[in-house]
Enzyme design. Sequence first.
Site, PDB file in Angstrom:
ATOM      1  N   GLY A 114       0.815  -1.216   0.000  1.00 12.80           N
ATOM      2  CA  GLY A 114       0.000   0.000   0.000  1.00 12.80           C
ATOM      3  C   GLY A 114       0.842   1.257   0.000  1.00 12.80           C
ATOM      4  O   GLY A 114       2.067   1.197  -0.133  1.00 12.80           O
ATOM      5  N   LYS A 172      -2.264  -4.072   7.901  1.00 13.77           N
ATOM      6  CA  LYS A 172      -1.597  -3.077   7.044  1.00 13.77           C
ATOM      7  C   LYS A 172      -0.547  -2.361   7.877  1.00 13.77           C
ATOM      8  O   LYS A 172      -0.875  -1.664   8.843  1.00 13.77           O
ATOM      9  CB  LYS A 172      -2.654  -2.103   6.527  1.00 13.77           C
ATOM     10  CG  LYS A 172      -2.174  -1.096   5.538  1.00 13.77           C
ATOM     11  CD  LYS A 172      -3.368  -0.626   4.726  1.00 13.77           C
ATOM     12  CE  LYS A 172      -3.264   0.807   4.296  1.00 13.77           C
ATOM     13  NZ  LYS A 172      -4.449   1.241   3.552  1.00 13.77           N
ATOM     14  N   ASP A 215      -9.751   8.599  -3.974  1.00 13.10           N
ATOM     15  CA  ASP A 215      -8.942   7.630  -4.729  1.00 13.10           C
ATOM     16  C   ASP A 215      -9.782   6.413  -5.111  1.00 13.10           C
ATOM     17  O   ASP A 215      -9.355   5.270  -4.936  1.00 13.10           O
ATOM     18  CB  ASP A 215      -7.700   7.208  -3.936  1.00 13.10           C
ATOM     19  CG  ASP A 215      -6.611   6.628  -4.864  1.00 13.10           C
ATOM     20  OD1 ASP A 215      -6.711   6.822  -6.092  1.00 13.10           O
ATOM     21  OD2 ASP A 215      -5.683   5.982  -4.349  1.00 13.10           O
TER      22      ASP A 215
HETATM   23  P1  AMP Z   1      -4.107  -0.246   0.309  1.00 13.55           P
HETATM   24  O1  AMP Z   1      -2.912   0.431   0.833  1.00 13.55           O
HETATM   25  O2  AMP Z   1      -5.269  -0.168   1.269  1.00 13.55           O
HETATM   26  O3  AMP Z   1      -4.464   0.193  -1.083  1.00 13.55           O
HETATM   27  O4  AMP Z   1      -3.742  -1.825   0.184  1.00 13.55           O
HETATM   28  C1  AMP Z   1      -2.884  -2.336  -0.817  1.00 13.55           C
HETATM   29  C2  AMP Z   1      -3.416  -3.678  -1.320  1.00 13.55           C
HETATM   30  O5  AMP Z   1      -3.506  -4.592  -0.211  1.00 13.55           O
HETATM   31  C3  AMP Z   1      -4.846  -3.629  -1.899  1.00 13.55           C
HETATM   32  O6  AMP Z   1      -4.863  -3.280  -3.265  1.00 13.55           O
HETATM   33  C4  AMP Z   1      -5.330  -5.047  -1.654  1.00 13.55           C
HETATM   34  O7  AMP Z   1      -4.873  -5.909  -2.674  1.00 13.55           O
HETATM   35  C5  AMP Z   1      -4.652  -5.429  -0.345  1.00 13.55           C
HETATM   36  N1  AMP Z   1      -5.572  -5.169   0.772  1.00 13.55           N
HETATM   37  C6  AMP Z   1      -5.757  -4.008   1.454  1.00 13.55           C
HETATM   38  N2  AMP Z   1      -6.687  -4.136   2.407  1.00 13.55           N
HETATM   39  C7  AMP Z   1      -7.125  -5.418   2.354  1.00 13.55           C
HETATM   40  C8  AMP Z   1      -8.118  -6.162   3.070  1.00 13.55           C
HETATM   41  N3  AMP Z   1      -8.834  -5.604   4.041  1.00 13.55           N
HETATM   42  N4  AMP Z   1      -8.296  -7.456   2.732  1.00 13.55           N
HETATM   43  C9  AMP Z   1      -7.580  -8.010   1.735  1.00 13.55           C
HETATM   44  N5  AMP Z   1      -6.648  -7.356   1.006  1.00 13.55           N
HETATM   45  C10 AMP Z   1      -6.418  -6.074   1.306  1.00 13.55           C
END
Ligand code: AMP
Length: 363
Positions: free
Chosen positions: A34, A54, A163
């Site tokens: 992320g 995360k 976004d």
């Molecule tokens: P983000 O920073 O929230 O965009 O997270 C990066 C990537 O992590 C996303 O594009 C998803 O593929 C994965 N991801 C984020 N949150 C989740 C979640 N709650 N469950 C599963 N995958 C997640």
Amino acid sequence: MAIAAPEQLNISEVPTWGSRGVDCFEKLEQIGEGTYGQVYMAREIKTGEIVALKKIRMDNEREGFPITAIREIKILKKLHHENVIKLKEIVTSPGPEKDEQGPLDGNKYRGGIYMVFEYMDHDLTGLADRPGMRFSVAQIKCYMRQLLTGLHYCHVNQVLHRDIKGSNLLIDNEGNLKLADFGLARSFSSDHNANLTNRVITLWYRPPELLLGTTKYGPAVDMWSVGCIFAELLHGKPIFPGKDEPEQLNKIFELCGPPNEDIWPGVSKIPWYNNLKPSKPMKRRLREVYRHFDRHALDLLDKMLTLDPSQRISAKDALDAEYFWTDPLPCDPKRFKSLNPFCVILYSKAVILFWVMKKSFLN
Ligand code: AMP
């Protein structure tokens, strides 16, 4: 990246938040990268529940905590809706971890902070990109309705997502869709008089008013992104894949027509209008290019991809559109088992097998 003083963080507002260690979870695998760090699939040791962890990356912060992470936490703490990802808690790790690099410094959060989310099986982009994956009309309506319901909830609570794109729309195997990644989100006031950051929203989903340089905007910016996603679901690929800002605007004008004071009063006062307005004559071609789309889908898309943000349809009005109330109706996520890509593949194989057997039988 901007930082905040430790006392601004306030992760202890809810007694359990921030009090547990990441060792309550067993990391299973990395599932994403992320804005501020890795995302892991993990199991809570006590309950066996699968979650997404995360990690908030600290290596760029000399002191304090990234302000974007504070924004995401604050915003998600106040949003509770079935179409918005649930932030369950914050957990910490006391010292530098095995995977942590860089010198230790005075940052008291250097050990590692994780946001714990409910786990979702897919994101919309990943799902749509699977070979042989074609969503039915009822599925597209189902996703669109959930996207608009979640976004309407955010907008009513005066939060702009900023976004919206396929990879930020998470989907589980039951077909439930949730808005995720609130790293660029912020609260807004209804008068839209405050100056906000202009460089938000991933280029392909960025609306014309931002590309023309406005700093005063509201929920309509998210609705443009929703229009791009809707068209992408119907068309099968992104509709405005620009390489840079001028090309992005050009692609928009080629489909949606040129902006001018007649259709968008006030546009000529937006900072970069004079530099970026189209130099050759153009006309709106959206209805002609997508004439093969269902009539109600096209009517709704036309209202979402309206250049003037003040005339662009809101999430609330979009939910009332004929599109969602005509056959085939949006399918119920609870009866969405066919979404599971595994089931789709099995089903396609069964159909092929049936035809092969029928053919050989007739021969
Ligand atoms: P983000 O920073 O929230 O965009 O997270 C990066 C990537 O992590 C996303 O594009 C998803 O593929 C994965 N991801 C984020 N949150 C989740 C979640 N709650 N469950 C599963 N995958 C997640």
